[in-house]
Design an enzyme around this catalytic site. Structure first.
Site, PDB file in Angstrom:
ATOM      1  N   ASP A 180     -17.780   3.266  -8.502  1.00 40.89           N
ATOM      2  CA  ASP A 180     -16.445   2.965  -9.008  1.00 40.89           C
ATOM      3  C   ASP A 180     -16.060   1.637  -8.348  1.00 40.89           C
ATOM      4  OD1 ASP A 180     -13.773   3.366 -10.039  1.00 40.89           O
ATOM      5  OD2 ASP A 180     -13.207   3.913  -7.989  1.00 40.89           O
ATOM      6  N   LEU A 181     -15.148   0.892  -8.948  1.00 39.25           N
ATOM      7  CA  LEU A 181     -14.813  -0.427  -8.391  1.00 39.25           C
ATOM      8  C   LEU A 181     -13.573  -0.380  -7.485  1.00 39.25           C
ATOM      9  CD1 LEU A 181     -15.393  -3.520  -8.422  1.00 39.25           C
ATOM     10  CD2 LEU A 181     -13.946  -3.652 -10.450  1.00 39.25           C
ATOM     11  N   ASP A 182     -12.419  -0.034  -8.082  1.00 42.75           N
ATOM     12  CA  ASP A 182     -11.153  -0.032  -7.346  1.00 42.75           C
ATOM     13  C   ASP A 182     -11.162   1.058  -6.278  1.00 42.75           C
ATOM     14  OD1 ASP A 182      -9.672  -2.049  -8.920  1.00 42.75           O
ATOM     15  OD2 ASP A 182      -9.826  -0.601 -10.543  1.00 42.75           O
ATOM     16  N   THR A 227      -8.065  -2.931  -4.745  1.00 39.54           N
ATOM     17  CA  THR A 227      -7.112  -3.515  -5.692  1.00 39.54           C
ATOM     18  C   THR A 227      -5.869  -2.648  -5.839  1.00 39.54           C
ATOM     19  OG1 THR A 227      -8.491  -2.508  -7.339  1.00 39.54           O
ATOM     20  CG2 THR A 227      -8.690  -4.893  -7.102  1.00 39.54           C
ATOM     21  N   LYS A 267      -4.382   6.335  -9.010  1.00 40.55           N
ATOM     22  CA  LYS A 267      -5.786   6.008  -8.714  1.00 40.55           C
ATOM     23  C   LYS A 267      -6.737   6.581  -9.757  1.00 40.55           C
ATOM     24  CE  LYS A 267      -5.950   5.306  -3.735  1.00 40.55           C
ATOM     25  NZ  LYS A 267      -6.352   5.931  -2.472  1.00 40.55           N
ATOM     26  N   SER A 290     -16.254   1.955 -13.979  1.00 38.42           N
ATOM     27  CA  SER A 290     -14.818   1.838 -13.677  1.00 38.42           C
ATOM     28  C   SER A 290     -13.980   1.906 -14.942  1.00 38.42           C
ATOM     29  CB  SER A 290     -14.561   0.493 -12.995  1.00 38.42           C
ATOM     30  OG  SER A 290     -13.179   0.192 -12.984  1.00 38.42           O
ATOM     31  N   ALA A 291     -12.765   2.455 -14.811  1.00 40.02           N
ATOM     32  CA  ALA A 291     -11.850   2.502 -15.953  1.00 40.02           C
ATOM     33  C   ALA A 291     -11.211   1.148 -16.226  1.00 40.02           C
ATOM     34  CB  ALA A 291     -10.744   3.517 -15.670  1.00 40.02           C
ATOM     35  N   LYS A 324     -11.815   9.189 -17.075  1.00 41.18           N
ATOM     36  CA  LYS A 324     -12.265  10.169 -16.089  1.00 41.18           C
ATOM     37  C   LYS A 324     -11.174  11.254 -16.019  1.00 41.18           C
ATOM     38  CE  LYS A 324     -14.290   6.388 -13.382  1.00 41.18           C
ATOM     39  NZ  LYS A 324     -14.209   5.543 -12.174  1.00 41.18           N
ATOM     40  N   GLU A 370     -17.246   7.432  -5.489  1.00 40.19           N
ATOM     41  CA  GLU A 370     -15.910   7.509  -6.096  1.00 40.19           C
ATOM     42  C   GLU A 370     -14.811   7.774  -5.077  1.00 40.19           C
ATOM     43  OE1 GLU A 370     -13.572   7.551  -8.298  1.00 40.19           O
ATOM     44  OE2 GLU A 370     -14.649   7.038 -10.096  1.00 40.19           O
ATOM     45  N   ASP A 371     -13.633   7.160  -5.280  1.00 35.37           N
ATOM     46  CA  ASP A 371     -12.504   7.430  -4.380  1.00 35.37           C
ATOM     47  C   ASP A 371     -11.414   8.280  -5.037  1.00 35.37           C
ATOM     48  OD1 ASP A 371     -11.600   5.320  -6.096  1.00 35.37           O
ATOM     49  OD2 ASP A 371      -9.979   4.930  -4.683  1.00 35.37           O
TER      50      ASP A 371
END
Ligand code: G6P
Ligand code: MG
Length: 222
Positions: A9-11, A17, A45, A114-115, A145, A169-170
Site C-alpha cells: 500500500d502507498l499512503d 501522506t 485511512k 493503493s486506492a 478495499k 498494509e496500514d
C-alpha cells in the site's frame, strides 16, 4: 510455496501522506462549518476520496447532491495535490527503500496496491516510480478495499499467483482486502487495529529479507 511478490500500500506504508489528506480535508470541513478532528481523520485511512467526503459530511449532518459532492472532492483534491507536488524523497518512510532493494536483490517482485488516484504523482515526486514492477491504483481499479480487486490486479500485472504474494498494509480495510485476495498480510501500525494480519510491525524499518524468510516458513510456505 514461495514468496514471489511483495505488494505495498502507498499512503501510510511507503510515504506519510495522511497529514496532507488531513490538511486538505480540514480546510474543506472548515469552509463547510464542519468540526473535523485529527481523530476523525483516522477513519479516512484507506478509504476512497468520495467515501472520505461522505464520512465528513456525515459528521456535519450534511446531505449535498451528487454534483456538489463531485465539486467538493475536486476542490479538496486540488489542495491536496498542491501539498504532494512539494513532496521530496526525504518523505519516504524509514526502512522502505532498504527493504525494497533487498527484495529486488532476492528476485522478489515489488508492486504498489493503493486506492489513490494520485499514486503516480506521489511516486514521481519521491523519485521511486521506477522501482516497482507493477502499480495498481485508483485509476485502474474501481472496487474499494476490503474488496481484493486492487491486490489481485497487482498480482495479475506481475503474473504471480495470489498465494505467492505478501501485502504490506496500514489500514484495517486493506488487511481485509489482502486476506480476501488469498494473500498473506503484514500490518503496519497498531496490532490491535490490524489484528487480522499475519504479522504486525511498526514500520518497514522493522522488516528485512531474513524476517521475510522467517515469515515465509511460519505462514504456510515451504
Ligand atoms: C488512500 C488513502 C486514503 C485516500 C485514498 C484516495 O487509500 O489512505 O486516505 O482517501 O487513498 O486517495 P486520492 O489521492 O485518490 O484522493
Ligand atoms: Mg494506507
Amino acid at each position: 510455496m514461495k514468496i514471489k511478490a511483495c505488494i505495498f500500500d502507498l499512503d501510510g506504508v511507503i510515504v506519510d501522506t495522511a497529514k496532507y489528506h488531513y490538511l486538505a480535508w480540514k480546510r474543506l470541513a472548515d469552509d463547510l462549518g464542519i468540526n473535523f478532528t485529527e481523530k476523525d481523520n483516522e477513519r479516512l485511512k484507506g478509504v476512497s476520496r468520495m467515501a472520505s467526503l461522505e464520512i465528513i459530511l456525515e459528521i456535519g449532518n450534511m446531505v449535498p447532491d451528487e454534483a456538489e459532492k463531485v465539486e467538493l472532492t475536486s476542490l479538496k483534491n486540488s489542495w491536496y495535490v498542491n501539498y504532494i507536488n512539494k513532496m521530496t524523497p526525504e518523505e519516504i518512510l524509514p526502512g522502505s527503500l532498504k527493504f525494497i532493494m533487498e527484495l529486488k536483490k532476492a528476485n522478489i517482485s515489488v508492486a504498489i496496491g493503493s486506492a489513490s488516484r494520485n499514486t503516480t504523482l506521489i511516486l514521481e515526486r519521491v523519485k521511486i516510480k521506477n522501482l516497482f514492477d507493477a502499480v495498481a491504483d485508483g485509476n485502474n481499479v474501481h472496487k474499494a478495499k476490503p474488496d481484493p480487486e486492487v491486490f489481485l490486479t497487482a498480482a495479475g500485472m506481475l503474473g504471480i499467483a495470489p498465494e505467492n504474494c505478501v501485502v504490506f498494509e496500514d489500514a484495517e480495510a486493506g488487511v481485509k482486502a489482502a486476506l480476501n485476495a488469498g494473500m498473506r498480510c503484514v500490518g503496519i501500525g497498531s496490532a490491535e487495529i490490524l489484528s487480522k494480519a499475519h504479522l504486525v510491525i511498526r514500520g518497514l524499518y522493522e522488516m528485512n529479507i531474513e524476517k521475510l524468510r522467517a515469515f515465509e516458513k511460519k505462514f504456510g510456505y515451504e
